[in-house]
Write a protein that holds these residues in place. Structure first.
Motif, PDB file in Angstrom:
ATOM      1  N   TYR A 117      45.445  34.528  42.643  1.00 13.88           N
ATOM      2  CA  TYR A 117      44.193  35.095  42.164  1.00 13.88           C
ATOM      3  C   TYR A 117      44.317  36.617  42.137  1.00 13.88           C
ATOM      4  CZ  TYR A 117      41.955  30.576  42.209  1.00 13.88           C
ATOM      5  OH  TYR A 117      41.624  29.276  41.919  1.00 13.88           O
ATOM      6  N   ASN A 118      43.717  37.241  41.130  1.00 13.08           N
ATOM      7  CA  ASN A 118      43.840  38.687  40.963  1.00 13.08           C
ATOM      8  C   ASN A 118      43.388  39.446  42.207  1.00 13.08           C
ATOM      9  OD1 ASN A 118      44.808  39.126  38.154  1.00 13.08           O
ATOM     10  ND2 ASN A 118      43.011  37.910  37.676  1.00 13.08           N
ATOM     11  N   HIS A 119      42.336  38.984  42.835  1.00 13.30           N
ATOM     12  CA  HIS A 119      41.849  39.644  44.053  1.00 13.30           C
ATOM     13  C   HIS A 119      42.948  39.648  45.113  1.00 13.30           C
ATOM     14  CE1 HIS A 119      39.609  39.935  47.885  1.00 13.30           C
ATOM     15  NE2 HIS A 119      38.860  40.784  47.205  1.00 13.30           N
ATOM     16  N   LEU A 177      31.620  45.119  35.126  1.00 12.95           N
ATOM     17  CA  LEU A 177      31.517  44.871  36.547  1.00 12.95           C
ATOM     18  C   LEU A 177      31.410  43.368  36.696  1.00 12.95           C
ATOM     19  CD1 LEU A 177      31.284  46.299  39.290  1.00 12.95           C
ATOM     20  CD2 LEU A 177      28.804  46.166  39.032  1.00 12.95           C
ATOM     21  N   ASN A 178      32.234  42.787  37.564  1.00 11.94           N
ATOM     22  CA  ASN A 178      32.328  41.339  37.675  1.00 11.94           C
ATOM     23  C   ASN A 178      32.170  40.928  39.131  1.00 11.94           C
ATOM     24  OD1 ASN A 178      34.297  38.967  38.342  1.00 11.94           O
ATOM     25  ND2 ASN A 178      33.782  38.696  36.187  1.00 11.94           N
ATOM     26  N   ILE A 179      31.368  39.901  39.350  1.00  9.90           N
ATOM     27  CA  ILE A 179      31.179  39.343  40.687  1.00  9.90           C
ATOM     28  C   ILE A 179      31.527  37.861  40.606  1.00  9.90           C
ATOM     29  CG2 ILE A 179      29.548  38.893  42.568  1.00  9.90           C
ATOM     30  CD1 ILE A 179      28.333  41.391  40.264  1.00  9.90           C
ATOM     31  N   LYS A 180      32.470  37.420  41.461  1.00 11.75           N
ATOM     32  CA  LYS A 180      32.897  36.020  41.494  1.00 11.75           C
ATOM     33  C   LYS A 180      32.806  35.496  42.908  1.00 11.75           C
ATOM     34  CE  LYS A 180      36.399  35.709  37.872  1.00 11.75           C
ATOM     35  NZ  LYS A 180      37.761  35.284  37.582  1.00 11.75           N
ATOM     36  N   GLY A 217      36.759  44.051  50.114  1.00 10.62           N
ATOM     37  CA  GLY A 217      37.862  43.179  50.536  1.00 10.62           C
ATOM     38  C   GLY A 217      37.361  41.761  50.732  1.00 10.62           C
ATOM     39  N   ASP A 218      37.415  41.278  51.961  1.00  7.28           N
ATOM     40  CA  ASP A 218      36.968  39.922  52.270  1.00  7.28           C
ATOM     41  C   ASP A 218      35.452  39.820  52.223  1.00  7.28           C
ATOM     42  OD1 ASP A 218      39.551  39.028  52.611  1.00  7.28           O
ATOM     43  OD2 ASP A 218      39.567  39.451  54.762  1.00  7.28           O
ATOM     44  N   GLY A 219      34.977  38.644  51.925  1.00  5.88           N
ATOM     45  CA  GLY A 219      33.537  38.389  51.890  1.00  5.88           C
ATOM     46  C   GLY A 219      33.245  37.170  51.051  1.00  5.88           C
ATOM     47  N   PRO A 220      31.972  36.883  50.815  1.00  6.01           N
ATOM     48  CA  PRO A 220      31.610  35.694  50.048  1.00  6.01           C
ATOM     49  C   PRO A 220      31.853  35.836  48.550  1.00  6.01           C
ATOM     50  CG  PRO A 220      29.650  36.908  50.655  1.00  6.01           C
ATOM     51  CD  PRO A 220      30.816  37.592  51.330  1.00  6.01           C
ATOM     52  N   ALA A 221      32.132  37.071  48.099  1.00  6.59           N
ATOM     53  CA  ALA A 221      32.362  37.307  46.672  1.00  6.59           C
ATOM     54  C   ALA A 221      33.372  38.428  46.495  1.00  6.59           C
ATOM     55  CB  ALA A 221      31.057  37.687  45.977  1.00  6.59           C
ATOM     56  N   GLY A 239      39.718  27.333  43.609  1.00  5.91           N
ATOM     57  CA  GLY A 239      39.454  26.046  42.976  1.00  5.91           C
ATOM     58  C   GLY A 239      39.151  26.218  41.507  1.00  5.91           C
ATOM     59  N   THR A 240      38.861  25.119  40.848  1.00  4.89           N
ATOM     60  CA  THR A 240      38.671  25.146  39.402  1.00  4.89           C
ATOM     61  C   THR A 240      37.291  25.653  38.982  1.00  4.89           C
ATOM     62  OG1 THR A 240      38.000  22.822  39.434  1.00  4.89           O
ATOM     63  CG2 THR A 240      40.305  23.283  38.953  1.00  4.89           C
ATOM     64  N   THR A 241      36.289  25.548  39.850  1.00  8.28           N
ATOM     65  CA  THR A 241      34.923  25.918  39.485  1.00  8.28           C
ATOM     66  C   THR A 241      34.345  26.886  40.510  1.00  8.28           C
ATOM     67  OG1 THR A 241      34.635  23.707  38.540  1.00  8.28           O
ATOM     68  CG2 THR A 241      32.636  24.984  38.935  1.00  8.28           C
ATOM     69  N   ARG A 242      33.777  27.998  40.010  1.00  5.40           N
ATOM     70  CA  ARG A 242      33.119  28.946  40.907  1.00  5.40           C
ATOM     71  C   ARG A 242      32.126  29.803  40.131  1.00  5.40           C
ATOM     72  NH1 ARG A 242      37.657  33.381  42.343  1.00  5.40           N
ATOM     73  NH2 ARG A 242      38.640  33.480  40.322  1.00  5.40           N
ATOM     74  N   ALA A 243      31.149  30.331  40.837  1.00  6.08           N
ATOM     75  CA  ALA A 243      30.137  31.189  40.227  1.00  6.08           C
ATOM     76  C   ALA A 243      30.779  32.492  39.765  1.00  6.08           C
ATOM     77  CB  ALA A 243      29.026  31.482  41.231  1.00  6.08           C
ATOM     78  N   GLU A 244      30.328  32.978  38.610  1.00  5.76           N
ATOM     79  CA  GLU A 244      30.848  34.238  38.077  1.00  5.76           C
ATOM     80  C   GLU A 244      29.751  34.944  37.289  1.00  5.76           C
ATOM     81  OE1 GLU A 244      34.555  35.961  35.453  1.00  5.76           O
ATOM     82  OE2 GLU A 244      33.821  33.969  34.964  1.00  5.76           O
ATOM     83  N   TYR A 245      29.628  36.245  37.514  1.00  4.49           N
ATOM     84  CA  TYR A 245      28.663  37.079  36.799  1.00  4.49           C
ATOM     85  C   TYR A 245      29.404  38.296  36.276  1.00  4.49           C
ATOM     86  CZ  TYR A 245      25.658  34.210  39.698  1.00  4.49           C
ATOM     87  OH  TYR A 245      25.081  33.135  40.321  1.00  4.49           O
ATOM     88  N   GLU A 246      29.095  38.692  35.042  1.00  3.08           N
ATOM     89  CA  GLU A 246      29.796  39.834  34.455  1.00  3.08           C
ATOM     90  C   GLU A 246      28.815  40.674  33.659  1.00  3.08           C
ATOM     91  OE1 GLU A 246      34.194  40.187  33.217  1.00  3.08           O
ATOM     92  OE2 GLU A 246      33.136  39.213  31.561  1.00  3.08           O
TER      93      GLU A 246
END
Length: 157
Positions: A143-145, A50-53, A33-37, A58-65
């Motif tokens: 946002y999807n989350h 598996l995706n971590i954002k 749920g809530d958290g930094p990602a 905002g327009t820019t954020r870290a994303e790993y997939e």
């Protein structure tokens, strides 16, 4: 670090449909749920990731997939998600120098339709098609989350 640069807009009409050149069904669920990602598992057609954002608006954020086995993704969606999965069909629409992604949500998020454009630079210029409405990049609800925990169908309630 991988970075996502995108703008989100509501879609004002169905004129984009005449220009869509591909589509794919998505099902995605969130593992926390809530958290930094946000951590999600997503099935796109016959592929799974598996995706971590970074959990920021905002327009820019870290994303790993990372690609994962489809059978693992199905099991995670069925057993590990902390909210009901978000379902949608994504369409790709070329306009100007970019390709827009139009997400038509199903289930509890119907009839929401959102368009996104991914950019290579935060200051990159882009042309909005006539069917694009208000920008909602800075509205967390879109946002999807957020849609997993507070579906569009409940916004008026």
């Amino acid at each position: 670090m991988a970075t996502e640069i995108e703008h989100k807009f509501v879609v004002r009409n169905n004129d984009w449909r005449a220009h869509a050149h591909a589509s794919r069904d998505f099902e995605q669920g969130y593992l926390c749920g809530d958290g930094p990602a946000s951590v999600r598992v997503r099935i796109e057609g016959e592929q799974a990731n598996l995706n971590i954002k970074a959990a920021r608006v905002g327009t820019t954020r870290a994303e790993y997939e990372y690609e994962i086995p489809l059978v693992d993704a199905r099991e995670m969606l069925a057993t590990l998600c902390v909210a009901p999965p978000v379902v949608k069909t994504r369409y790709w629409v070329a306009h100007g120098a970019h390709t827009w992604e139009v997400d038509v949500f199903g289930g509890e998020n119907a009839p929401l339709v959102v368009a996104e454009i991914e950019l290579t630079r935060a200051d990159e210029d882009f042309e909005c098609p006539d069917w694009v409405g208000a920008e909602v990049t800075h509205d967390k609800r879109y946002y999807n989350h957020a849609l997993a925990f507070a579906p569009y169908s409940q916004w008026g309630a």
